[in-house]
Design an enzyme around this catalytic site. Structure first.
Site, PDB file in Angstrom:
ATOM      1  N   GLU A  19       0.829  -1.212   0.000  1.00 58.42           N
ATOM      2  CA  GLU A  19       0.000   0.000   0.000  1.00 58.42           C
ATOM      3  C   GLU A  19       0.867   1.269   0.000  1.00 58.42           C
ATOM      4  O   GLU A  19       1.200   1.808   1.050  1.00 58.42           O
ATOM      5  CB  GLU A  19      -0.932   0.025   1.218  1.00 58.42           C
ATOM      6  CG  GLU A  19      -1.837   1.249   1.246  1.00 58.42           C
ATOM      7  CD  GLU A  19      -2.792   1.272   2.426  1.00 58.42           C
ATOM      8  OE1 GLU A  19      -3.483   2.286   2.580  1.00 58.42           O
ATOM      9  OE2 GLU A  19      -2.839   0.291   3.193  1.00 58.42           O
ATOM     10  N   LYS A  52      -2.334  -2.178  -3.245  1.00 58.59           N
ATOM     11  CA  LYS A  52      -3.402  -1.321  -2.729  1.00 58.59           C
ATOM     12  C   LYS A  52      -3.008   0.130  -3.005  1.00 58.59           C
ATOM     13  O   LYS A  52      -2.406   0.798  -2.167  1.00 58.59           O
ATOM     14  CB  LYS A  52      -3.617  -1.555  -1.236  1.00 58.59           C
ATOM     15  CG  LYS A  52      -4.768  -0.712  -0.655  1.00 58.59           C
ATOM     16  CD  LYS A  52      -5.098  -1.077   0.778  1.00 58.59           C
ATOM     17  CE  LYS A  52      -6.210  -0.202   1.311  1.00 58.59           C
ATOM     18  NZ  LYS A  52      -6.649  -0.584   2.683  1.00 58.59           N
TER      19      LYS A  52
END
Length: 350
Positions: free
Chosen positions: A178, A220
């Site tokens: 992420e 992500k």
């Protein structure tokens, strides 16, 4: 089944058609801040009861493939004593765990941060695997501003993400990578696009160097979007086009999917952006585009629940409805008329 086979199967299941990931990994401080704004007591029991309300929502597995948990949550159970990991597994939802220790100031680089938590990570992964986790999350934070992000900040966070991912795959957890480019600031969408490109280029370079198996991980990403204070806000279609173009330029085809974070967007806008991306791509991209939302999935449910047992059914209806809308967006089938939900989802007076 070997770790390799398990990791591949888990990664594919996490981005199954029409499903996304519930980010329920709020830290103590974040959860308590959200409770405080609504007048909900900030206690361990309230946090447990809230997570139980989410995880026991009937039929949620139709729209949710996995749930990211916090250290406290993965050890908790329902009021009847059933571990949350078992509740999720029994529903066909994969339990995951947040592994990073948060973003801290990057020494020597004002206004920039580095995510910490690599110390003893191998041991923590072993423990979380034994507790039922099958994937993990690590968030890097990249800010846009005057003279930032520096290349040092980008490279340092990319290196930490790759080291974390290597340890996860060694220990049997699918790593969610992420790299969040923050919406804070007044930057235009073109600046966001340029920074996203720099970040994704650095991240995948490091993943290659650390021998990460790309078919056993999930990305992500944040969306390519103008800063919240920018007077030139882009249309839903412009955000979708810029984001898909950026991903096409930098994300290898072997990555199973991209599960977007909402990053401070409104609930409806996060859904609309995801939907526009899937309509634009017409399912012709090499990876799935779906959601890994926290607040954008939970906000209405929390407001409906308000810490009262009498509101659980209505709150679960609100949560299920939001999950269903994002599931539709992951298929490119969402439209704003679907936002209407009956008043039965409103809080019931105590």
């Amino acid at each position: 089944m070997t770790f390799t086979e398990e990791l591949k199967a888990t990664a594919q299941a996490m981005v199954a058609m029409g499903k996304g990931i519930l980010a329920a990994d709020e830290s103590f401080d974040t959860a308590n801040q959200r409770f405080q704004k609504l007048g909900i007591p900030q206690t361990v029991e309230m946090r447990r009861a809230y997570r139980e309300m989410l995880f026991t929502t009937a039929g949620i597995e139709k729209f949710i493939s996995g749930a990211i948990l916090f250290d406290e949550t993965i050890r908790q159970a329902t009021q009847d004593g059933v571990l949350f990991t078992k509740v999720l597994q029994d529903a066909g939802i994969i339990p995951g765990i947040k592994l990073d220790a948060g973003a801290k100031p990057l020494a020597g680089f004002r206004h920039e941060r580095i995510t910490e938590g690599l110390d003893r990570l191998r041991d923590r992964i072993d423990e979380y695997y034994s507790l039922g986790a099958r994937f993990a999350k690590w968030r890097a934070v990249i800010a846009i501003g005057k003279d930032i992000p520096s290349q040092c900040c980008i490279e340092a966070n990319a290196d930490a993400l790759a080291r974390y991912a290597a340890l996860c795959q060694e220990g049997g957890l699918v790593p969610i990578i992420e790299p969040e480019v923050l919406m804070d600031g007044d930057h235009i969408i073109a600046e966001s696009f340029e920074v996203h490109q720099r970040v994704l280029h650095a991240v995948f370079k490091r993943l290659y160097l650390y021998r990460i198996q790309l078919d056993q991980m999930i990305l992500k990403p944040s969306m390519v979007i103008a800063g919240m204070d920018c007077p030139q806000q882009s249309s839903v279609e412009q955000v979708a086009q810029a984001t898909v173009e950026c991903l096409r330029n930098h994300v290898p085809a072997s990555v199973p999917g991209c599960t977007f974070l909402s990053g401070g967007q409104s609930t409806e806008l996060a859904t609309a952006h995801l939907n526009a991306m899937n309509r634009l791509s017409k399912k012709q991209l090499p990876w799935m585009l779906t959601f890994s939302y926290g607040r954008a999935l939970q906000q209405e449910a929390m407001k409906t629940w308000m810490g009262k047992a009498t509101n659980v059914v209505a709150a679960q209806k609100a949560f299920s409805h939001r999950a269903q809308l994002n599931s539709a967006a992951a298929l490119g089938e969402y439209n704003s008329t679907m936002e209407v939900i009956t008043t039965a989802s409103s809080p019931i007076p105590s």
